[in-house]
Design a protein around this motif. Sequence first.
Motif, short mmCIF file in Angstrom:
data_model
loop_
_atom_site.label_atom_id
_atom_site.label_comp_id
_atom_site.label_asym_id
_atom_site.label_seq_id
_atom_site.Cartn_x
_atom_site.Cartn_y
_atom_site.Cartn_z
N ALA A 122 1.35 9.70 10.76
CA ALA A 122 1.74 8.42 11.46
C ALA A 122 0.34 7.50 11.48
CB ALA A 122 2.26 8.39 12.70
N PHE A 123 -0.62 7.96 11.89
CA PHE A 123 -1.89 7.05 11.79
C PHE A 123 -2.09 6.69 10.15
CE2 PHE A 123 -6.47 6.73 11.30
CZ PHE A 123 -6.89 5.60 12.15
N VAL A 124 -2.10 7.67 9.46
CA VAL A 124 -2.40 7.40 8.10
C VAL A 124 -1.66 6.16 7.32
CG1 VAL A 124 -2.61 8.27 5.54
CG2 VAL A 124 -3.55 9.66 7.53
N LEU A 125 -0.37 6.45 7.80
CA LEU A 125 0.64 5.45 7.21
C LEU A 125 0.45 4.10 7.64
CD1 LEU A 125 3.17 5.03 5.51
CD2 LEU A 125 4.46 5.41 7.40
N ASN A 126 0.23 4.02 9.05
CA ASN A 126 0.12 2.52 9.62
C ASN A 126 -1.05 1.99 9.88
OD1 ASN A 126 2.93 2.75 10.11
ND2 ASN A 126 2.63 4.05 11.82
N ARG A 127 -2.30 2.95 9.61
CA ARG A 127 -3.35 2.22 10.02
C ARG A 127 -4.58 2.50 9.20
NH1 ARG A 127 -2.17 -1.04 14.06
NH2 ARG A 127 -0.93 0.38 15.78
N THR A 128 -4.31 3.10 7.80
CA THR A 128 -5.35 3.11 6.81
C THR A 128 -4.81 2.40 5.47
OG1 THR A 128 -4.33 5.26 5.71
CG2 THR A 128 -5.75 5.37 7.85
N VAL A 129 -6.01 2.11 4.39
CA VAL A 129 -5.78 1.74 3.30
C VAL A 129 -4.69 2.37 2.55
CG1 VAL A 129 -6.89 0.91 1.25
CG2 VAL A 129 -7.94 0.34 3.41
N PHE A 130 -5.01 3.79 2.80
CA PHE A 130 -4.15 4.72 1.73
C PHE A 130 -2.67 4.39 2.18
CE2 PHE A 130 -1.93 8.73 1.08
CZ PHE A 130 -2.30 9.16 0.05
N GLY A 131 -2.20 4.27 3.40
CA GLY A 131 -0.93 4.17 3.84
C GLY A 131 -0.40 2.87 3.21
N ARG A 132 -1.24 1.87 3.37
CA ARG A 132 -0.72 0.46 3.06
C ARG A 132 -0.51 0.23 1.74
NH1 ARG A 132 -4.19 -0.95 7.27
NH2 ARG A 132 -6.05 -1.36 5.90
N ASN A 133 -1.56 1.03 0.83
CA ASN A 133 -1.47 1.06 -0.47
C ASN A 133 -0.12 1.56 -0.78
OD1 ASN A 133 -3.80 -0.40 -0.87
ND2 ASN A 133 -5.21 1.19 -1.57
N THR A 134 0.14 2.73 -0.54
CA THR A 134 1.43 3.58 -0.72
C THR A 134 2.58 2.62 -0.47
OG1 THR A 134 0.39 5.75 0.23
CG2 THR A 134 2.96 5.65 -0.20
N LEU A 135 2.76 2.01 0.59
CA LEU A 135 3.86 1.23 0.73
C LEU A 135 3.88 -0.12 -0.16
CD1 LEU A 135 4.06 0.76 4.54
CD2 LEU A 135 5.54 2.32 3.10
N ALA A 136 2.73 -0.34 -0.79
CA ALA A 136 2.78 -1.53 -1.67
C ALA A 136 3.01 -1.03 -3.00
CB ALA A 136 1.05 -1.97 -1.67
N ILE A 137 2.54 0.35 -3.49
CA ILE A 137 3.12 0.91 -4.75
C ILE A 137 4.29 1.06 -4.98
CG2 ILE A 137 2.96 2.78 -6.05
CD1 ILE A 137 -0.23 3.30 -5.08
N GLY A 138 4.94 1.27 -3.84
CA GLY A 138 6.55 1.60 -3.81
C GLY A 138 7.11 0.15 -3.89
N GLY A 139 6.46 -0.86 -3.26
CA GLY A 139 7.35 -2.18 -3.19
C GLY A 139 7.51 -2.78 -4.59
N ASN A 140 6.10 -2.72 -5.08
CA ASN A 140 6.11 -3.36 -6.61
C ASN A 140 4.86 -2.71 -7.11
OD1 ASN A 140 5.75 -5.07 -8.77
ND2 ASN A 140 6.74 -6.80 -7.66
N PRO A 141 4.65 -2.01 -8.02
CA PRO A 141 3.63 -1.29 -8.49
C PRO A 141 2.78 -2.28 -9.50
CG PRO A 141 5.51 0.26 -8.94
CD PRO A 141 6.15 -1.16 -8.29
N GLU A 142 3.61 -3.00 -10.15
CA GLU A 142 2.78 -3.94 -10.90
C GLU A 142 2.05 -4.99 -10.27
OE1 GLU A 142 1.12 -4.88 -14.34
OE2 GLU A 142 2.37 -3.32 -14.24
N ALA A 143 2.64 -5.47 -9.18
CA ALA A 143 1.87 -6.42 -8.29
C ALA A 143 0.73 -5.77 -7.43
CB ALA A 143 3.01 -7.10 -7.33
#
Length: 316
Positions: free
Chosen positions: A176-197
């Motif tokens: 939960a901490f990794v997903l919400n509080r780290t760059v890795f978590g934010r990047n994961t959601l960003a990749i899923g939202g729009n990989p090219e962007a």
Amino acid sequence: MTASIKRILLGEQGLLVLFVLAFALVSLTVPNFLTERNILGLLQSVVTIGIVACTMMFCLASRDFDLSVGSIVAFSGMVAVMVSNDTGSIALGLLAALLAGGLVGLVNGVVIAKLHINALITTLATMQIVRGLALIASDGRAVGINDPAFYSLALSRFLGVPTPVWIMAILFAVFAFVLNRTVFGRNTLAIGGNPEASRLAGVDVDWGRIGIFALQGLVCAVAGILLASRITSGQPNAATGLELSVISACVLGGVSLAGGRATMSGVIVGVLILGIAENVMNLLNIQAFYQYVVRGLILLFAVLLDNLRSRALGRR
């Protein structure tokens, strides 16, 4: 139905309401459900699903799948038992299992990200390969544990609660901490939202996906070790069908199959809903044949719910 009510029902609040209603209903109607023994048994029964769901959440959130998790769990458990037996060292067995699980996950990630092979096909292939390796290594038979101390990994308790339940809770908090509080978590959601962007914004999409699958393999190894300890042997056929249960729990918990959306609190509720359904069927002595039907309906309901959520979000 007003738009605000729809938003509540299809959002995280709706899932929590569904869980509370289901819990209240079975508490009132199913004998022995609320006993301490049954609740602890319920929590212990969802340990494998819950642990693997921690990282499956990241896979799904990045628009990927991992169908090999059940095979990795079984294979890692086999490796832990066999290396422990051969060397006389439980620590070496655990280390070997973690390395084996992490390596399979790493291979999945590299093939998917660098060779650009579809995640569904890649993990379907490794599911077969890894399960085959477990069967070959054990000659298709269960491998017993020589050192009784290995059992304590699953049978020990802390404050009256089984150790595997504590491990699951710790992993829930960590991820939960990794997903919400780290760059890795934010990047994961960003990749899923729009990989090219994400790529244009400077995110290393390939290595992000590789990291997710390697982490998935490592966490599957933890689940495999605990499962082997609980069933007191390495079973090459263990955790068959686990991937469907884990994906069901994640999607029930609001993780989008289209990527870009995930919450750990939702995944926890999804895991508990699956556990309650399984527990109630066992308490009511429902035959295993019917339980397969119920599991399939839960998976179908989870996908339908995801579709409705995606449509609702698309209209906002």
